[in-house]
Design an enzyme around this catalytic site. Structure first.
Site, PDB file in Angstrom:
ATOM      1  N   ASP A   9      -8.807  -1.443   3.644  1.00  0.00           N
ATOM      2  CA  ASP A   9      -8.942  -0.539   2.486  1.00  0.00           C
ATOM      3  C   ASP A   9     -10.332   0.116   2.434  1.00  0.00           C
ATOM      4  OD1 ASP A   9      -6.754  -2.347   2.015  1.00  0.00           O
ATOM      5  OD2 ASP A   9      -6.814  -1.885  -0.127  1.00  0.00           O
ATOM      6  N   GLU A  41      -6.005   3.834   0.323  1.00  0.00           N
ATOM      7  CA  GLU A  41      -5.599   3.846  -1.096  1.00  0.00           C
ATOM      8  C   GLU A  41      -6.755   3.900  -2.085  1.00  0.00           C
ATOM      9  OE1 GLU A  41      -3.838   0.624  -3.111  1.00  0.00           O
ATOM     10  OE2 GLU A  41      -5.437  -0.756  -2.609  1.00  0.00           O
ATOM     11  N   ASN A  69      -0.878   0.137  -4.007  1.00  0.00           N
ATOM     12  CA  ASN A  69      -0.630   0.288  -5.446  1.00  0.00           C
ATOM     13  C   ASN A  69      -1.441   1.424  -6.061  1.00  0.00           C
ATOM     14  OD1 ASN A  69      -2.650  -1.713  -4.674  1.00  0.00           O
ATOM     15  ND2 ASN A  69      -3.005  -2.012  -6.848  1.00  0.00           N
ATOM     16  N   HIS A  70      -2.506   1.901  -5.378  1.00  0.00           N
ATOM     17  CA  HIS A  70      -3.298   3.007  -5.921  1.00  0.00           C
ATOM     18  C   HIS A  70      -2.953   4.364  -5.306  1.00  0.00           C
ATOM     19  CE1 HIS A  70      -5.654   0.194  -8.174  1.00  0.00           C
ATOM     20  NE2 HIS A  70      -6.122  -0.403  -7.101  1.00  0.00           N
ATOM     21  N   HIS A 150       1.008  -4.253   2.107  1.00  0.00           N
ATOM     22  CA  HIS A 150       0.014  -4.229   1.038  1.00  0.00           C
ATOM     23  C   HIS A 150       0.452  -5.228  -0.029  1.00  0.00           C
ATOM     24  CE1 HIS A 150      -3.449  -2.106  -0.612  1.00  0.00           C
ATOM     25  NE2 HIS A 150      -2.884  -2.254  -1.804  1.00  0.00           N
TER      26      HIS A 150
HETATM   27 FE   LIG Z   1      -7.391  -1.524  -2.131  1.00  0.00          FE
HETATM   28 FE   LIG Z   2      -4.281  -2.333  -3.444  1.00  0.00          FE
END
Ligand SMILES: [Fe+2]
Ligand SMILES: [Fe+2]
Length: 259
Positions: A9, A41, A69-70, A150
């Site tokens: 990430d 993300e 999730n982002h 993820h």
């Molecule tokens: Fe992240």
């Molecule tokens: Fe995440």
């Protein structure tokens, strides 16, 4: 051997800048790389992935960007999700979300399918990653298959890797921003690492100013998370060699540097 680099990430400007510094060094270290995948993300200023951060990372040499999730935090990316199939979001989000969760990328040594999935523990998966993979594996023609799962829970990540052992080249976990020390090749030949970690500020809590996270935890009040833009940066990634005939992993090596 197909040489694949996966970057954890990427957090904010400092993360993007560090990727730009590290990719040429790693291309030299590993004598060329056939495919560079990165989780983007958190790469945009203020979180999410933006058109600008995606363009910057492609310019650094990344071939495919994954998410989590982002993924949908920036409206600017919605159009890109529709138009650029090299920017992925988790496959097992709702089918009504913009974008796609897998792509087949052509390297000079053959095709590699890259799949982005999201876990169900503490995260907003619409369907099971396990069920999605059961259906998708029949449709993919190449044996070279790379998965970014993820997910929060270590057990969920290890379970998916073992579920797919021998059927895919590699499963890497992302999301926790902390690299795990368990890189291995499973019994039937799938490379696995529970979490790749992050490319983000060293003096931080998972990439965010510590005082902001402490305030959030101790007061339970909403706090806008901000990312330090200066100082030392953690660079977490993982390198794979995949046999293009069998599609199985023959080498896995983690990268953990402070830049
Ligand atoms: Fe992240
Ligand atoms: Fe995440």
């Amino acid at each position: 051997m197909i040489k694949i680099l996966f970057i954890g990430d990427i957090v904010g400007l400092i993360g993007c800048r560090t990727v730009k510094v590290m990719i040429p060094k790693l291309k030299e270290k590993y004598d060329g790389l056939d495919l560079i995948i990165a989780n983007a993300e958190n790469s945009a200023r203020g979180n999410g992935v933006s058109k600008e951060s995606a363009e910057f990372l492609f310019g650094c040499g990344c071939n495919v960007l994954t998410g989590g999730n982002h993924s949908f935090r920036n409206f600017s990316i919605y159009k890109e999700f529709k138009e650029n199939n090299l920017i992925l979001r988790p496959l097992n989000f709702s089918k009504n979300c913009p974008g796609r969760g897998f792509v087949v990328f052509e390297t000079k040594k053959g095709f590699v399918a890259i799949i982005n999935l999201i876990g169900q523990a503490y995260l907003e998966a619409a369907t099971s990653a396990f069920d999605e993979m059961k259906n998708l594996l029949f449709k993919i023609k190449t044996k070279n298959i790379f998965i970014d799962f993820h997910a929060e829970a270590t057990g969920e990540k290890a379970a998916l890797a073992n579920f797919l052992d021998g059927k895919v080249s590699a499963v890497v976990g992302t999301h926790t921003h902390v690299q795990t020390n368990d890189a291995r090749i499973l019994n039937k030949g799938t490379g696995f690492l529970t979490d790749v970690g992050m490319v983000g500020p060293y003096d931080s809590v998972l990439g965010v100013f510590p005082n902001l996270v402490i305030r959030r935890i101790t007061t339970k009040m909403p706090v806008r998370f901000m990312v330090p833009e200066e100082g030392k940066c953690v660079f977490n990634a993982v390198y794979f060699e995949v046999n293009e005939i069998t599609g199985l992993c023959e080498k896995i090596e983690t990268i953990n540097e402070i830049v």
